[in-house]
Scaffold this motif. Structure first.
Motif, PDB file in Angstrom:
ATOM      1  N   LEU A 130       0.838  -1.205   0.000  1.00 59.17           N
ATOM      2  CA  LEU A 130       0.000   0.000   0.000  1.00 59.17           C
ATOM      3  C   LEU A 130       0.869   1.250   0.000  1.00 59.17           C
ATOM      4  CD1 LEU A 130      -2.854  -0.838   2.530  1.00 59.17           C
ATOM      5  CD2 LEU A 130      -3.152  -0.083   0.162  1.00 59.17           C
ATOM      6  N   PHE A 131       1.938   1.201   0.796  1.00 60.94           N
ATOM      7  CA  PHE A 131       2.832   2.357   0.861  1.00 60.94           C
ATOM      8  C   PHE A 131       3.479   2.601  -0.507  1.00 60.94           C
ATOM      9  CE2 PHE A 131       7.146   4.118   1.757  1.00 60.94           C
ATOM     10  CZ  PHE A 131       6.732   5.392   2.099  1.00 60.94           C
ATOM     11  N   ALA A 132       3.892   1.525  -1.178  1.00 59.53           N
ATOM     12  CA  ALA A 132       4.493   1.662  -2.511  1.00 59.53           C
ATOM     13  C   ALA A 132       3.510   2.323  -3.474  1.00 59.53           C
ATOM     14  CB  ALA A 132       4.931   0.297  -3.035  1.00 59.53           C
ATOM     15  N   LEU A 161       4.782  14.634   2.876  1.00 59.86           N
ATOM     16  CA  LEU A 161       3.590  13.856   2.558  1.00 59.86           C
ATOM     17  C   LEU A 161       3.917  12.361   2.560  1.00 59.86           C
ATOM     18  CD1 LEU A 161       0.648  13.621   1.697  1.00 59.86           C
ATOM     19  CD2 LEU A 161       1.347  14.121  -0.650  1.00 59.86           C
ATOM     20  N   ILE A 162       5.039  11.990   1.956  1.00 62.02           N
ATOM     21  CA  ILE A 162       5.429  10.574   1.904  1.00 62.02           C
ATOM     22  C   ILE A 162       5.653  10.024   3.321  1.00 62.02           C
ATOM     23  CG2 ILE A 162       7.306   9.010   1.227  1.00 62.02           C
ATOM     24  CD1 ILE A 162       7.461  10.579  -1.438  1.00 62.02           C
ATOM     25  N   LEU A 218       0.904   6.641   8.617  1.00 65.15           N
ATOM     26  CA  LEU A 218      -0.526   6.290   8.614  1.00 65.15           C
ATOM     27  C   LEU A 218      -0.748   4.860   8.153  1.00 65.15           C
ATOM     28  CD1 LEU A 218      -1.973   9.564   7.055  1.00 65.15           C
ATOM     29  CD2 LEU A 218      -2.379   8.749   9.393  1.00 65.15           C
ATOM     30  N   ILE A 219      -0.124   4.486   7.058  1.00 66.75           N
ATOM     31  CA  ILE A 219      -0.355   3.149   6.486  1.00 66.75           C
ATOM     32  C   ILE A 219       0.148   2.064   7.434  1.00 66.75           C
ATOM     33  CG2 ILE A 219       0.349   1.590   4.618  1.00 66.75           C
ATOM     34  CD1 ILE A 219       0.173   4.128   2.760  1.00 66.75           C
ATOM     35  N   HIS A 220       1.331   2.275   8.007  1.00 66.30           N
ATOM     36  CA  HIS A 220       1.857   1.249   8.916  1.00 66.30           C
ATOM     37  C   HIS A 220       1.139   1.225  10.267  1.00 66.30           C
ATOM     38  CE1 HIS A 220       4.990   0.975   5.822  1.00 66.30           C
ATOM     39  NE2 HIS A 220       5.043  -0.283   6.212  1.00 66.30           N
ATOM     40  N   THR A 262      -7.331   7.558   6.397  1.00 66.05           N
ATOM     41  CA  THR A 262      -6.709   8.881   6.417  1.00 66.05           C
ATOM     42  C   THR A 262      -5.683   9.004   5.296  1.00 66.05           C
ATOM     43  OG1 THR A 262      -6.980   8.909   8.805  1.00 66.05           O
ATOM     44  CG2 THR A 262      -5.531  10.571   7.886  1.00 66.05           C
ATOM     45  N   ALA A 263      -4.927   7.929   5.080  1.00 66.18           N
ATOM     46  CA  ALA A 263      -3.927   7.930   4.016  1.00 66.18           C
ATOM     47  C   ALA A 263      -4.594   8.133   2.660  1.00 66.18           C
ATOM     48  CB  ALA A 263      -3.140   6.621   4.023  1.00 66.18           C
ATOM     49  N   GLN A 264      -5.705   7.421   2.440  1.00 69.47           N
ATOM     50  CA  GLN A 264      -6.419   7.565   1.170  1.00 69.47           C
ATOM     51  C   GLN A 264      -6.994   8.968   1.024  1.00 69.47           C
ATOM     52  OE1 GLN A 264      -8.949   4.112   1.486  1.00 69.47           O
ATOM     53  NE2 GLN A 264      -7.704   2.963   0.008  1.00 69.47           N
TER      54      GLN A 264
END
Length: 166
Positions: free
Chosen positions: A8-10, A89-90, A96-98, A104-106
């Motif tokens: 997802l992070f990628a 942002l990254i 958030l993703i981890h 929120t990430a989306q």
């Protein structure tokens, strides 16, 4: 679970990088002298591997990487603060993703990032990039671009005689 988060992070990194105006201009105008979209993909891979190697990555490290990458691969410097915006942002997306906060990430990814769109607005249409990059002069540059139609100036016979005399 960790694998899902990394995947997802990628995707998130890819989305951010593909929305980064300064980089898109570099790719679009081939400032990297060939292989530009491959170089952009390489940037994404390197960002992701940097994050998988360390738990906590500092945004300034990412920013420095982005600056260096633009300089070494695209012979360009982003002087619009965008490497700062992109790196923060990254890093935020990574946290958030981890943490499992995918919603929120989306949300961050779906909201337009103003700073990433600023320079396109300033430059106007991308096709106008040839020549002057300041974009402040209005249409002054058009005369230079169209030598086929010189500007006609009304000259009286008297003035023409003076011109002919040299």
């Amino acid at each position: 679970e960790m694998g899902d988060a990394n995947a997802l992070f990628a995707e998130a990194v890819r989305a951010v990088v593909h929305r980064w105006t300064a980089l898109n201009l570099a790719v679009h105008n081939d400032w990297g002298n060939g292989g530009c979209s491959e170089k952009r993909d390489q940037m994404i891979v390197e960002i992701c591997s940097g994050f998988s190697a360390k738990k906590n990555v500092d945004p300034s490290e990412v920013e420095e990487f982005l600056d260096q990458f633009l300089l070494s691969q695209f012979n360009t410097e982003a002087d619009d603060e965008s490497p700062y915006e992109v790196s923060h942002l990254i890093c935020r997306l990574n946290v958030l993703i981890h943490a499992g906060d995918i919603a929120t990430a989306q949300g961050l990814l779906s909201s337009p990032v103003a700073s990433l769109d600023k320079c396109v607005a300033e430059l106007g249409a991308e096709s106008d990039l040839e020549g002057d990059s300041s974009g402040d002069e209005g249409d002054d540059g058009d005369i230079m671009e169209e030598p086929a139609e010189p500007e006609t100036v009304q000259v009286t016979a008297e003035q023409q005689a003076d011109l002919d005399d040299g």
